[in-house]
Design an enzyme around this catalytic site. Structure first.
Site, short mmCIF file in Angstrom:
data_model
loop_
_atom_site.label_atom_id
_atom_site.label_comp_id
_atom_site.label_asym_id
_atom_site.label_seq_id
_atom_site.Cartn_x
_atom_site.Cartn_y
_atom_site.Cartn_z
N GLU A 1 39.25 42.40 42.45
CA GLU A 1 39.72 43.06 41.23
C GLU A 1 40.65 42.13 40.45
O GLU A 1 40.54 42.00 39.22
CB GLU A 1 40.45 44.36 41.58
CG GLU A 1 41.09 45.07 40.40
CD GLU A 1 42.33 45.85 40.78
OE1 GLU A 1 43.37 45.68 40.12
OE2 GLU A 1 42.25 46.63 41.75
N HIS A 2 41.57 41.48 41.14
CA HIS A 2 42.47 40.54 40.49
C HIS A 2 41.70 39.36 39.88
O HIS A 2 41.97 38.92 38.76
CB HIS A 2 43.48 40.00 41.51
CG HIS A 2 44.62 40.91 41.78
ND1 HIS A 2 45.94 40.56 41.59
CD2 HIS A 2 44.66 42.19 42.23
CE1 HIS A 2 46.73 41.56 41.92
NE2 HIS A 2 45.97 42.56 42.32
N GLU B 1 52.40 41.69 46.17
CA GLU B 1 52.08 43.12 45.99
C GLU B 1 52.15 43.85 47.33
O GLU B 1 52.64 44.99 47.40
CB GLU B 1 50.69 43.27 45.37
CG GLU B 1 50.36 44.68 44.93
CD GLU B 1 49.06 44.78 44.17
OE1 GLU B 1 48.66 45.92 43.85
OE2 GLU B 1 48.43 43.74 43.89
N HIS C 1 40.11 44.53 46.56
CA HIS C 1 41.28 44.46 45.68
C HIS C 1 41.52 43.02 45.23
O HIS C 1 41.88 42.78 44.06
CB HIS C 1 42.51 45.00 46.42
CG HIS C 1 43.77 44.85 45.65
ND1 HIS C 1 44.71 43.89 45.96
CD2 HIS C 1 44.25 45.52 44.57
CE1 HIS C 1 45.71 43.97 45.11
NE2 HIS C 1 45.47 44.96 44.26
#
Length: 458
Positions: free
Chosen positions: A81-82, A158, A78
Site C-alpha cells: 500500500e505504501h 508506524e 500494507h
C-alpha cells in the site's frame, strides 16, 4: 490499415462487446442510482450518482489483505500500500501527491484483514484527474528496490507508533488471543522481523498476483456520470495493458476458510502504562450471517453509546473508566464481539467483573423492549448520518461489491434494522454472548492481579 492496427482495432472492438452494465439500485430522478459495469479482464466499476453535491470520491478496492499473507509475508499487503504511492513510469511520488494537492483534494489508502482500498476525494470537475492518478498508481507502480528500502523505515516507525498506543495495540493482541498464529491473528502492519526480511522481489510478486483486474473493484460516488467514469477508467487501464484478456470473470466474494478461534484464553502484555487496557470478547458472526442485524442492535444497546448498559454501569454509575464500549468485527467466515475498557490498573478486576456480568445477564435475559427500541433508533440514525459525504458512499458501494457482490439501498438497510425483534436480539445474545470469553490485557498488573485474570474467563 496495417495488420497490427487491424488487430488492435479488433481487440478494442471485442473488449467493448463484452462490457456489461447493470442498474443495481434505481434512485428517484437519478439521485442515488447505483450502476455496475463489468469491463473486459474482469474489472468491475460501480458508481452512485448524487447530483446535489460538488465533490466526487474515486476509489479502487483490491481483494487482498493481511489474511492472504503467509507468516513470512506478514505485513506485505500494507507495505505494498505504501509503495504504490512511490511512483510509476509516468509520475514520481511527488507528482502523485502534488497532482491531488494542487486541486485541493485528498488522497489516501487503508489496509484491512481482507481488503485494501486506495482513494481520492476531489471537486467533481477534477474527477478525471483523480481517476488517472489512482489508476496509474494501481496499474503502473514501479516498486523500485530503493523505495522498498526507504519505506521500510517509515513502516517500522508506524509499528512503533502503534505499540506506543496501548489502546490501539490491545486490539491486535485480542486478534492474536482469538485466532492465534493464523492470518487473522497476525497484525496488519506485520512485525519488525517480517518487515526487515521483506525484499523487493517478494513484494513485487505479491503485487502481480493480487492486483489483477479480476480482483479489483472501482467505486466512485458523487456528482458523476457512470458512463463517463467507465470510459475514463477503461482508458486508464487499457493504457497500462491491464485489460488485454477477455476470457476471465471477476473473482467472487471471499468465502474464508473457517478460521479456528479459541475460548477461555488470557493474554497479558506487561507494560508500564498509566492505564490497563482490556478487551473481553468471544466469537461473533460472519459478515454474511443474517443475524448480523440483530447483533448490531445488541451491540448498540450494550456498548454503543452514552445510554448503553456498559457506559452507564462502568462510567456513569461507578466512574471506573473514561472509555468503555463494545464492538463487532465481521469477516468472510467468522467474526468477533468485544468489549474494550481503559482504567487504572488497581480497578481492572472491578471493570472486568461488571463487563462479564453484563454480558452474562444479556445472554441469559436478553434486553428490555425499551433498550431495543432505543438501540434501533440509534443504529438507524447513525447509519444514515454516516453516509452524508461522497467518501462514505464510495466506501459503502465498493465494500458491498467486494464483500457481498451486491448492493443494498439505505431504505432496505433501515428496514432490516427496524425489523429486528426482541426475540431476535435474545436469540443472538444467547448464541454469541453464551460463548466462554477470552481476554487480552495490556498494563502494569501485579502478580496477584495477573493470577486472577483466569477467573474472569472461567
Amino acid at each position: 490499415m496495417t495488420a497490427s492496427s487491424r488487430a488492435t482495432a479488433r481487440t478494442s472492438s471485442e473488449a467493448r462487446a463484452v462490457a456489461r452494465t447493470q442498474t443495481l439500485l434505481k434512485g428517484e430522478n437519478g439521485i442515488g442510482t447505483v450502476r455496475r459495469t463489468t469491463l473486459p479482464g474482469g474489472l468491475r466499476v460501480v458508481t452512485e450518482t448524487l447530483p446535489s453535491v460538488r465533490s466526487a470520491t474515486f476509489g479502487i478496492w483490491a481483494q487482498v489483505g493481511s489474511r492472504d499473507e503467509t507468516p513470512a509475508l506478514n505485513g506485505a499487503t500494507h507495505y505494498l500500500e505504501h509503495l504504490l504511492f512511490k511512483g510509476t513510469s509516468r509520475r514520481s511520488a511527488l507528482d502523485i501527491s502534488s497532482a491531488i494537492d494542487a486541486v485541493g483534494g485528498e488522497m489516501n489508502a487503508f489496509t484491512a484483514k481482507e481488503y485494501t482500498c486506495y482513494y481520492a476525494r476531489v471537486l467533481d470537475t477534477d474527477l478525471p484527474l483523480a481517476i488517472d492518478v489512482v489508476c496509474d498508481m494501481l496499474t503502473g507502480s514501479l516498486i523500485e528496490a530503493a523505495d522498498v528500502d526507504a519505506e521500510r523505515g517509515v513502516i517500522l516507525e508506524e509499528i512503533a507508533m502503534t505499540e506506543d498506543d496501548p489502546g490501539d495495540c490491545v486490539h491486535d493482541l485480542f486478534a492474536k488471543t482469538m485466532f492465534g498464529d493464523s492470518p487473522l491473528g497476525r497484525p496488519v502492519l506485520g512485525t519488525v522481523d517480517t518487515i526487515n526480511d521483506l525484499d523487493r522481489d517478494r513484494i513485487a510478486r505479491f503485487y502481480k498476483k493480487h492486483y489483477d483486474p479480476t480482483r479489483l473493484i472501482v467505486a466512485a460516488a458523487g456528482n458523476i456520470d457512470h458512463a463517463t467514469v467507465v470510459r475514463q477508467v477503461r482508458k486508464a487501464f487499457e493504457k497500462a495493458g491491464a485489460l488485454s484478456r477477455t476470457d476471465v470473470t471477476p473473482l467472487a466474494p471471499r468465502d474464508g476458510s473457517r478460521a479456528v478461534r479459541t475460548a477461555g484464553r488470557v493474554d497479558l502484555l506487561d507494560r508500564k502504562t498509566e492505564q490497563a487496557h482490556v478487551v473481553l470478547g468471544m466469537p461473533g458472526l460472519a459478515r454474511t450471517d443474517e443475524r448480523r442485524w440483530a447483533l448490531g442492535v445488541l451491540n448498540t444497546a450494550l456498548g454503543g453509546g452514552m445510554s448503553s448498559r456498559l457506559f452507564q454501569e462502568v462510567r456513569e454509575k461507578r466512574g471506573l473508566a473514561y472509555s468503555v464500549y463494545s464492538y463487532t468485527s465481521g469477516f468472510a467466515d467468522c467474526g468477533l464481539f468485544g468489549v474494550y475498557a481503559g482504567c487504572r490498573p488497581s480497578q481492572v478486576h472491578d471493570v472486568l467483573k461488571i463487563c462479564r456480568d453484563e454480558l452474562d445477564r444479556a445472554a441469559e435475559e436478553g434486553l428490555s423492549d425499551e433498550e431495543i427500541g432505543r438501540a434501533i433508533g440509534q443504529l438507524s440514525g447513525s447509519t444514515v448520518l454516516g453516509l452524508e459525504d461522497t467518501g462514505a458512499l464510495m466506501n459503502r458501494i465498493g465494500k458491498s461489491e467486494l464483500c457481498w457482490g451486491s448492493q443494498m439501498s439505505v431504505d432496505d438497510m433501515l428496514g432490516r434494522i427496524s425489523a429486528v425483534t426482541p426475540d431476535d436480539v435474545r436469540a443472538v445474545a444467547r448464541d454469541v454472548l453464551g460463548h466462554r470469553p477470552s481476554l487480552s490485557v495490556i498494563g502494569p498488573l501485579k502478580d496477584k492481579q495477573a493470577d486472577r485474570l483466569d477467573d474472569v474467563v472461567s
